[in-house]
Design a protein around this motif. Structure first.
Motif, PDB file in Angstrom:
ATOM      1  N   ARG A  72      12.253   8.066   2.082  1.00  0.00           N
ATOM      2  CA  ARG A  72      10.935   7.519   2.428  1.00  0.00           C
ATOM      3  C   ARG A  72      10.052   8.579   3.083  1.00  0.00           C
ATOM      4  O   ARG A  72       8.873   8.702   2.774  1.00  0.00           O
ATOM      5  CB  ARG A  72      11.082   6.313   3.352  1.00  0.00           C
ATOM      6  N   SER A  73      10.615   9.348   3.980  1.00  0.00           N
ATOM      7  CA  SER A  73       9.875  10.420   4.650  1.00  0.00           C
ATOM      8  C   SER A  73       9.395  11.465   3.643  1.00  0.00           C
ATOM      9  O   SER A  73       8.263  11.947   3.715  1.00  0.00           O
ATOM     10  CB  SER A  73      10.785  11.033   5.716  1.00  0.00           C
ATOM     11  N   SER A  74      10.257  11.812   2.690  1.00  0.00           N
ATOM     12  CA  SER A  74       9.884  12.799   1.667  1.00  0.00           C
ATOM     13  C   SER A  74       8.811  12.253   0.741  1.00  0.00           C
ATOM     14  O   SER A  74       7.914  12.983   0.325  1.00  0.00           O
ATOM     15  CB  SER A  74      11.119  13.215   0.863  1.00  0.00           C
ATOM     16  N   LEU A  75       8.881  10.961   0.423  1.00  0.00           N
ATOM     17  CA  LEU A  75       7.841  10.345  -0.407  1.00  0.00           C
ATOM     18  C   LEU A  75       6.495  10.399   0.315  1.00  0.00           C
ATOM     19  O   LEU A  75       5.473  10.743  -0.290  1.00  0.00           O
ATOM     20  CB  LEU A  75       8.211   8.895  -0.743  1.00  0.00           C
ATOM     21  N   ARG A  76       6.507  10.064   1.613  1.00  0.00           N
ATOM     22  CA  ARG A  76       5.259  10.125   2.392  1.00  0.00           C
ATOM     23  C   ARG A  76       4.709  11.547   2.409  1.00  0.00           C
ATOM     24  O   ARG A  76       3.513  11.757   2.250  1.00  0.00           O
ATOM     25  CB  ARG A  76       5.492   9.638   3.817  1.00  0.00           C
ATOM     26  N   ALA A  77       5.578  12.540   2.616  1.00  0.00           N
ATOM     27  CA  ALA A  77       5.141  13.942   2.661  1.00  0.00           C
ATOM     28  C   ALA A  77       4.585  14.388   1.315  1.00  0.00           C
ATOM     29  O   ALA A  77       3.756  15.298   1.257  1.00  0.00           O
ATOM     30  CB  ALA A  77       6.299  14.846   3.071  1.00  0.00           C
ATOM     31  N   ALA A  78       5.016  13.747   0.241  1.00  0.00           N
ATOM     32  CA  ALA A  78       4.521  14.081  -1.099  1.00  0.00           C
ATOM     33  C   ALA A  78       3.249  13.299  -1.436  1.00  0.00           C
ATOM     34  O   ALA A  78       2.751  13.365  -2.551  1.00  0.00           O
ATOM     35  CB  ALA A  78       5.597  13.798  -2.136  1.00  0.00           C
ATOM     36  N   GLY A  79       2.743  12.533  -0.471  1.00  0.00           N
ATOM     37  CA  GLY A  79       1.506  11.788  -0.682  1.00  0.00           C
ATOM     38  C   GLY A  79       1.710  10.444  -1.363  1.00  0.00           C
ATOM     39  O   GLY A  79       0.755   9.861  -1.870  1.00  0.00           O
ATOM     40  N   LEU A  80       2.938   9.933  -1.369  1.00  0.00           N
ATOM     41  CA  LEU A  80       3.225   8.647  -2.002  1.00  0.00           C
ATOM     42  C   LEU A  80       3.534   7.605  -0.932  1.00  0.00           C
ATOM     43  O   LEU A  80       4.030   7.932   0.138  1.00  0.00           O
ATOM     44  CB  LEU A  80       4.416   8.786  -2.954  1.00  0.00           C
ATOM     45  N   ASP A  81       3.260   6.352  -1.239  1.00  0.00           N
ATOM     46  CA  ASP A  81       3.549   5.261  -0.321  1.00  0.00           C
ATOM     47  C   ASP A  81       4.872   4.624  -0.735  1.00  0.00           C
ATOM     48  O   ASP A  81       4.952   3.990  -1.788  1.00  0.00           O
ATOM     49  CB  ASP A  81       2.427   4.219  -0.370  1.00  0.00           C
TER      50      ASP A  81
END
Length: 172
Positions: A72-81
């Motif tokens: 989840r943290s990596s998805l957020r860092a990639a600009g995804l929700d």
């Protein structure tokens, strides 16, 4: 001989090949973890010299919840929700202890932009890239897939299906 492969089948083959590359080190005949051809083996291409393999990460195994949070943290860092995707590892409030997954339909442009950033963030968190779009950390293996056509989802022009699958392989 020419074999036609449907785009959906090609995506499945690509993901399976990625998984095979990740698991190749686990099934070497001599137990060395290397799938490189041995001297004297019949190969049409000469073996390329490779960097010394990195040792498997040591330390306490990650919990399923810790892996979920890192995804989840990596998805957020990639600009995804992360909330806009769907995970099938969680059913009726019960989490599968050996699986974390996430799937979402995004614009192809957004998926293409996010994939490298997602991988960079995973590496920042200590995941080791083992093949393109394949990572491992302690006893977990993570595969990323992106396809523009799928048999499991109807995609419009300009859309891509992005999947993240993480599997616990157990103590090795």
């Amino acid at each position: 001989m020419h074999i036609r492969v449907r785009p959906q089948t090609a995506a499945v083959i690509t993901l399976a090949a990625s998984a095979a590359l990740v698991l190749a080190g686990c099934s070497s005949a001599d137990g060395s973890g290397s799938s490189a051809p041995k001297a004297g083996s019949a190969q049409s291409q000469p073996a390329k010299p490779s960097a010394k393999p990195t040792a498997k990460a040591t330390g306490a195994p990650l919990s399923r919840d810790a892996v979920d949070e890192e995804v989840r943290s990596s998805l957020r860092a990639a600009g995804l929700d992360p909330e806009k995707g769907k995970g099938s590892g969680d059913t009726k409030g019960t989490k599968n202890a050996s699986l974390v997954d996430w799937t979402a339909v995004l614009s192809t442009q957004q998926a293409d932009w996010a994939l490298p950033r997602f991988g960079e963030q995973l590496q920042h968190l200590g995941w080791r890239e083992t093949a393109p779009q394949s990572y491992e950390k302690t006893d977990w293996v993570l595969l990323i897939g992106s396809t523009k056509q799928s048999t499991t989802a109807t995609l419009k022009s300009g859309e891509s299906l992005l999947t993240v699958n993480v599997t616990y392989l157990g103590a090795g």
